[in-house]
Design a protein around this motif. Structure first.
Motif, PDB file in Angstrom:
ATOM      1  N   ALA A  41       0.839  -1.201   0.000  1.00  0.00           N
ATOM      2  CA  ALA A  41       0.000   0.000   0.000  1.00  0.00           C
ATOM      3  C   ALA A  41       0.877   1.255   0.000  1.00  0.00           C
ATOM      4  CB  ALA A  41      -0.926   0.014   1.203  1.00  0.00           C
ATOM      5  N   VAL A  42       0.436   2.257  -0.728  1.00  0.00           N
ATOM      6  CA  VAL A  42       1.164   3.518  -0.851  1.00  0.00           C
ATOM      7  C   VAL A  42       0.289   4.631  -0.295  1.00  0.00           C
ATOM      8  CG1 VAL A  42       2.305   5.128  -2.421  1.00  0.00           C
ATOM      9  CG2 VAL A  42       2.351   2.668  -2.901  1.00  0.00           C
ATOM     10  N   ALA A  43       0.833   5.380   0.665  1.00  0.00           N
ATOM     11  CA  ALA A  43       0.039   6.389   1.377  1.00  0.00           C
ATOM     12  C   ALA A  43       0.177   7.759   0.727  1.00  0.00           C
ATOM     13  CB  ALA A  43       0.465   6.446   2.838  1.00  0.00           C
ATOM     14  N   ASP A  44      -0.141   7.831  -0.570  1.00  0.00           N
ATOM     15  CA  ASP A  44      -0.012   9.106  -1.282  1.00  0.00           C
ATOM     16  C   ASP A  44      -1.358   9.730  -1.640  1.00  0.00           C
ATOM     17  OD1 ASP A  44      -0.859   7.378  -3.250  1.00  0.00           O
ATOM     18  OD2 ASP A  44       0.839   7.699  -4.594  1.00  0.00           O
ATOM     19  N   GLY A  45      -2.486   9.070  -1.298  1.00  0.00           N
ATOM     20  CA  GLY A  45      -3.806   9.593  -1.616  1.00  0.00           C
ATOM     21  C   GLY A  45      -4.181   9.469  -3.078  1.00  0.00           C
ATOM     22  N   LYS A  46      -3.318   8.835  -3.890  1.00  0.00           N
ATOM     23  CA  LYS A  46      -3.566   8.727  -5.326  1.00  0.00           C
ATOM     24  C   LYS A  46      -3.586   7.279  -5.810  1.00  0.00           C
ATOM     25  CE  LYS A  46      -1.314  13.196  -6.195  1.00  0.00           C
ATOM     26  NZ  LYS A  46      -0.193  13.886  -6.901  1.00  0.00           N
ATOM     27  N   THR A  47      -2.692   6.482  -5.261  1.00  0.00           N
ATOM     28  CA  THR A  47      -2.597   5.087  -5.672  1.00  0.00           C
ATOM     29  C   THR A  47      -3.776   4.294  -5.120  1.00  0.00           C
ATOM     30  OG1 THR A  47      -0.189   5.252  -5.606  1.00  0.00           O
ATOM     31  CG2 THR A  47      -1.130   3.039  -5.616  1.00  0.00           C
ATOM     32  N   VAL A  48      -4.433   3.533  -5.971  1.00  0.00           N
ATOM     33  CA  VAL A  48      -5.539   2.694  -5.512  1.00  0.00           C
ATOM     34  C   VAL A  48      -4.960   1.458  -4.845  1.00  0.00           C
ATOM     35  CG1 VAL A  48      -7.604   1.409  -6.165  1.00  0.00           C
ATOM     36  CG2 VAL A  48      -7.048   3.545  -7.334  1.00  0.00           C
ATOM     37  N   ASN A  49      -5.202   1.328  -3.540  1.00  0.00           N
ATOM     38  CA  ASN A  49      -4.556   0.302  -2.722  1.00  0.00           C
ATOM     39  C   ASN A  49      -5.465  -0.872  -2.363  1.00  0.00           C
ATOM     40  OD1 ASN A  49      -1.888   1.608  -2.101  1.00  0.00           O
ATOM     41  ND2 ASN A  49      -3.250   3.209  -1.324  1.00  0.00           N
ATOM     42  N   THR A  50      -6.543  -1.045  -3.072  1.00  0.00           N
ATOM     43  CA  THR A  50      -7.528  -2.059  -2.688  1.00  0.00           C
ATOM     44  C   THR A  50      -6.899  -3.438  -2.541  1.00  0.00           C
ATOM     45  OG1 THR A  50      -9.136  -0.817  -4.013  1.00  0.00           O
ATOM     46  CG2 THR A  50      -9.817  -2.967  -3.212  1.00  0.00           C
ATOM     47  N   LYS A  51      -6.121  -3.866  -3.542  1.00  0.00           N
ATOM     48  CA  LYS A  51      -5.540  -5.207  -3.516  1.00  0.00           C
ATOM     49  C   LYS A  51      -4.522  -5.358  -2.393  1.00  0.00           C
ATOM     50  CE  LYS A  51      -6.269  -6.267  -8.419  1.00  0.00           C
ATOM     51  NZ  LYS A  51      -5.607  -6.615  -9.712  1.00  0.00           N
ATOM     52  N   ALA A  52      -3.706  -4.327  -2.189  1.00  0.00           N
ATOM     53  CA  ALA A  52      -2.682  -4.407  -1.151  1.00  0.00           C
ATOM     54  C   ALA A  52      -3.309  -4.487   0.241  1.00  0.00           C
ATOM     55  CB  ALA A  52      -1.757  -3.195  -1.251  1.00  0.00           C
ATOM     56  N   ILE A  53      -4.320  -3.647   0.491  1.00  0.00           N
ATOM     57  CA  ILE A  53      -4.964  -3.662   1.812  1.00  0.00           C
ATOM     58  C   ILE A  53      -5.701  -4.977   2.030  1.00  0.00           C
ATOM     59  CG2 ILE A  53      -6.661  -2.538   3.300  1.00  0.00           C
ATOM     60  CD1 ILE A  53      -6.019   0.086   1.760  1.00  0.00           C
ATOM     61  N   GLN A  54      -6.381  -5.451   0.985  1.00  0.00           N
ATOM     62  CA  GLN A  54      -7.089  -6.724   1.112  1.00  0.00           C
ATOM     63  C   GLN A  54      -6.114  -7.867   1.370  1.00  0.00           C
ATOM     64  OE1 GLN A  54     -10.621  -6.929   1.048  1.00  0.00           O
ATOM     65  NE2 GLN A  54     -10.030  -8.853   2.025  1.00  0.00           N
ATOM     66  N   LYS A  55      -4.922  -7.772   0.787  1.00  0.00           N
ATOM     67  CA  LYS A  55      -3.900  -8.792   1.010  1.00  0.00           C
ATOM     68  C   LYS A  55      -3.493  -8.827   2.480  1.00  0.00           C
ATOM     69  CE  LYS A  55       0.599 -10.347  -0.725  1.00  0.00           C
ATOM     70  NZ  LYS A  55       1.746 -10.007  -1.623  1.00  0.00           N
ATOM     71  N   ALA A  56      -3.381  -7.649   3.105  1.00  0.00           N
ATOM     72  CA  ALA A  56      -3.051  -7.579   4.529  1.00  0.00           C
ATOM     73  C   ALA A  56      -4.174  -8.177   5.379  1.00  0.00           C
ATOM     74  CB  ALA A  56      -2.789  -6.132   4.932  1.00  0.00           C
ATOM     75  N   ILE A  57      -5.424  -7.861   5.032  1.00  0.00           N
ATOM     76  CA  ILE A  57      -6.565  -8.427   5.755  1.00  0.00           C
ATOM     77  C   ILE A  57      -6.576  -9.939   5.626  1.00  0.00           C
ATOM     78  CG2 ILE A  57      -9.091  -8.567   5.808  1.00  0.00           C
ATOM     79  CD1 ILE A  57      -9.120  -5.612   4.881  1.00  0.00           C
ATOM     80  N   ASP A  58      -6.360 -10.441   4.420  1.00  0.00           N
ATOM     81  CA  ASP A  58      -6.382 -11.885   4.186  1.00  0.00           C
ATOM     82  C   ASP A  58      -5.254 -12.598   4.938  1.00  0.00           C
ATOM     83  OD1 ASP A  58      -8.544 -11.447   2.563  1.00  0.00           O
ATOM     84  OD2 ASP A  58      -7.425 -11.597   0.679  1.00  0.00           O
ATOM     85  N   ALA A  59      -4.079 -11.938   5.004  1.00  0.00           N
ATOM     86  CA  ALA A  59      -2.956 -12.535   5.728  1.00  0.00           C
ATOM     87  C   ALA A  59      -3.279 -12.654   7.217  1.00  0.00           C
ATOM     88  CB  ALA A  59      -1.692 -11.705   5.518  1.00  0.00           C
ATOM     89  N   ALA A  60      -3.872 -11.597   7.775  1.00  0.00           N
ATOM     90  CA  ALA A  60      -4.269 -11.650   9.191  1.00  0.00           C
ATOM     91  C   ALA A  60      -5.307 -12.742   9.419  1.00  0.00           C
ATOM     92  CB  ALA A  60      -4.807 -10.292   9.621  1.00  0.00           C
ATOM     93  N   TYR A  61      -6.253 -12.843   8.535  1.00  0.00           N
ATOM     94  CA  TYR A  61      -7.314 -13.845   8.652  1.00  0.00           C
ATOM     95  C   TYR A  61      -6.737 -15.262   8.605  1.00  0.00           C
ATOM     96  CZ  TYR A  61     -11.164 -16.816   7.027  1.00  0.00           C
ATOM     97  OH  TYR A  61     -12.063 -17.840   6.878  1.00  0.00           O
ATOM     98  N   LYS A  62      -5.802 -15.493   7.672  1.00  0.00           N
ATOM     99  CA  LYS A  62      -5.211 -16.828   7.531  1.00  0.00           C
ATOM    100  C   LYS A  62      -4.358 -17.194   8.731  1.00  0.00           C
ATOM    101  CE  LYS A  62      -5.258 -16.688   2.477  1.00  0.00           C
ATOM    102  NZ  LYS A  62      -4.429 -16.531   1.249  1.00  0.00           N
ATOM    103  N   ASN A  63      -3.865 -16.170   9.432  1.00  0.00           N
ATOM    104  CA  ASN A  63      -3.044 -16.419  10.622  1.00  0.00           C
ATOM    105  C   ASN A  63      -3.892 -16.381  11.888  1.00  0.00           C
ATOM    106  OD1 ASN A  63      -0.489 -16.972  11.765  1.00  0.00           O
ATOM    107  ND2 ASN A  63      -0.264 -14.827  12.362  1.00  0.00           N
ATOM    108  N   LYS A  64      -5.183 -16.662  11.717  1.00  0.00           N
ATOM    109  CA  LYS A  64      -6.152 -16.723  12.819  1.00  0.00           C
ATOM    110  C   LYS A  64      -6.353 -15.375  13.502  1.00  0.00           C
ATOM    111  CE  LYS A  64      -5.304 -21.616  13.710  1.00  0.00           C
ATOM    112  NZ  LYS A  64      -4.953 -22.660  14.725  1.00  0.00           N
ATOM    113  N   GLY A  65      -6.189 -14.319  12.727  1.00  0.00           N
ATOM    114  CA  GLY A  65      -6.537 -13.008  13.236  1.00  0.00           C
ATOM    115  C   GLY A  65      -5.351 -12.120  13.499  1.00  0.00           C
ATOM    116  N   GLY A  66      -5.654 -10.779  13.590  1.00  0.00           N
ATOM    117  CA  GLY A  66      -4.600  -9.814  13.859  1.00  0.00           C
ATOM    118  C   GLY A  66      -5.062  -8.404  13.584  1.00  0.00           C
ATOM    119  N   LYS A  67      -4.113  -7.479  13.752  1.00  0.00           N
ATOM    120  CA  LYS A  67      -4.391  -6.053  13.584  1.00  0.00           C
ATOM    121  C   LYS A  67      -3.777  -5.570  12.276  1.00  0.00           C
ATOM    122  CE  LYS A  67      -4.041  -3.265  17.163  1.00  0.00           C
ATOM    123  NZ  LYS A  67      -3.477  -2.360  18.221  1.00  0.00           N
TER     124      LYS A  67
END
Length: 519
Positions: A41-67
């Motif tokens: 994810a890039v915090a520039d307000g321009k790059t669409v980060n949907t896939k990157a953020i979803q990847k982080a959510i999915d990684a937390a989910y697969k590891n039985k949860g997280g922040k």
């Protein structure tokens, strides 16, 4: 340096960055913390980060949860799917921006929103950051696509010149269990801001909602949920502030606590309905501050067959608010009317202005299309279906007065002509011009009014109270302007208990009760 050395060096750099990213992810998984920047994810307000953020959510989910952590910066994204045991955490200075491209919001399980959860458990959205849907920009983009023929909205509202389809919500949780939302700020939704549907065990605390971007900007919607606690929230919205709904039959609201909230709205502050097909039971609302609100401070409505009972409201202060209290039982939809019973409203102070209270909103509530004087608070059922067992205690309302027969006039001799409007949209203006300035009560079985103080800023030719088709009425310690007579009007009132000695008036007690002939 020759080309082979350059290529070798670049490969080493890429290998190092890849290994660094892998190491970060492994470290994050051990701590169960997942920085979205570690997933691209890039915090520039321009790059669409949907896939990157979803990847982080999915990684937390697969590891039985997280922040999943958003550090300081602006992260542009389309729809995100929140999963079991995952917390979205926005640090102070972090902003999750909703994309203004409608293609970035595909439906998931028939839900369209920036953040979606469906049948998820143990989820959270926390932190001192901001979730900004850029709702007006998104809605105007959808509007433009419709008018240019690129993306036709089959539900487009041509009367209001606004799109209906495709706008979605900011946050929508459906059929979820164990939800926590604290300290987060929600802004600028294209539609309803934060909606819980058929969920259980919800805690919302110290959340700020600032959403006046477009229409249908309900702040917090609770749609058929159980065990809900909403506390210490600050809500400023271009539609209902905190709204309990039951949009389809079978959606039941039960055990809900709302307290210590500040609400400003170009509609209602706290509302039951309008969608009211299921039930609303065991609801406590207390310590609520309302200001600059177009409609009612408290609106309790069953018009689609809903069962409403065991409602406790206390300690409400409403300043510059269109109406203090509306309780309405109607029959707009459903095989038979629902019911409203066992409602207690205590310790309310309200000030009603002469003009519209939301004048400073750029998106104001729709004014009624007929001449009228200031409206009273209303408690009204329909013929054959009365509201039951209402207690009003320690209520003080300041009304503007300034009623004029030249503006509108409904004589007391024609109370039967006040519109029933059985199928009408529930609102304190729904009956047209009303014959009282303080309270209008009709089709009620069991109502106790104790320590009620009504104040007029200016003269009003109407009586303070009109009761029509009311049974088991008790009134104690009623305080109305001392220079007025005939302030309480009865029509078809059975078993009234009017404590004349406690009616704080300078006129004789018998003047306070004016009986109309039965028609």
């Amino acid at each position: 340096m020759n080309n082979s050395k350059i290529i070798f060096r670049n490969c080493l750099i890429l290998l190092f960055l890849l290994q660094f990213s892998i190491n970060q992810e492994i470290y994050a998984q051990k701590k169960k913390e997942y920085l979205v920047t570690s997933f691209g994810a890039v915090a520039d307000g321009k790059t669409v980060n949907t896939k990157a953020i979803q990847k982080a959510i999915d990684a937390a989910y697969k590891n039985k949860g997280g922040k999943v952590i958003f550090s300081k910066g602006k992260y542009l994204s389309g729809s995100l799917i929140l999963k079991d045991n995952v917390e979205l955490y926005l640090e102070e200075g972090a902003v999750l921006l909703g994309s203004i491209n409608p293609d970035d919001y595909p439906k998931y399980q028939e839900i369209r929103a920036l953040i979606i959860a469906y049948q998820s458990k143990n989820i959270a959205v926390n932190g001192k950051g901001i979730i900004d849907g850029q709702g007006r920009e998104l809605a105007l983009a959808i509007d433009s696509l419709h008018h240019t023929g690129v993306r036709i909205d089959p539900k487009y509202n041509y009367r209001r010149m606004r799109p209906e389809d495709g706008r979605g919500k900011l946050i929508s949780f459906v059929k979820c269990d164990s939800i926590v939302m604290t300290h987060i700020t929600l802004k600028n939704s294209p539609g309803w801001v934060n909606c819980f549907t058929d969920c259980r065990n919800i805690v919302v605390d110290s959340m700020k909602v600032e959403s006046r971007a477009y229409w249908n900007n309900d702040g917090i919607d609770v749609n058929g949920c159980e065990n809900v606690r909403i506390t210490n929230c600050n809500v400023n919205t271009a539609d209902d502030g905190i709204c309990l709904k039951s949009e389809v039959p079978g959606l039941e609201n039960n055990n809900i606590y709302i307290a210590n909230c500040i609400i400003r709205s170009s509609a209602n502050a706290v509302k039951f309905g309008t969608g009211s097909y299921g039930s609303f039971k065991n609801v406590t609302i207390e310590n609520i501050t309302v200001f600059d609100t177009f409609r009612s401070a408290i609106a309790i409505e069953s018009v689609d067959g809903a069962e409403i009972e065991n409602i406790k409201v206390s300690n409400v202060t409403a300043v510059n608010t269109g109406n203090a209290i509306l309780i309405r039982l109607g029959h707009r939809n459903g095989d038979k009317p629902g019911y409203i019973k066992n409602v207690s409203i205590k310790n309310v102070k309200a000030q009603i202005p002469f003009g519209r209270p939301d004048i400073d909103y750029d998106l104001r509530g729709p004014e009624v299309d007929y001449f009228h004087n200031p409206f009273p608070a209303s408690i009204a059922g329909i013929p054959g279906h009365s509201i039951e067992n209402v207690i009003l205690e320690n209520i003080e309302i300041i009304y503007p007065g300034r009623a004029s027969k030249g503006m509108a006039y409904h004589p007391l001799s024609r109370l039967k002509d006040v519109k029933e409007n059985i199928k009408g949209y529930p609102e304190f203006t729904m009956f047209g011009e009303l014959p009282s300035w303080g309270f209008y009560v009709r089709h009620v079985n069991g109502i106790e009014m104790k320590n009620i103080k009504l104040i007029l800023d200016k003269e009003d030719f109407r009586p303070a109270f009109v009761f029509d088709d009311v049974k088991k009425l008790a009134m104690k310690e009623i305080n109305v302007p001392s220079d007025k007579i005939n302030q309480i009007v009865f029509k078809d009132v059975i078993s009234d208990n009017l404590d004349s000695e406690s009616l704080k008036r300078k006129t004789e007690p018998e003047q306070n009760k004016f009986e109309l002939p039965v028609n």
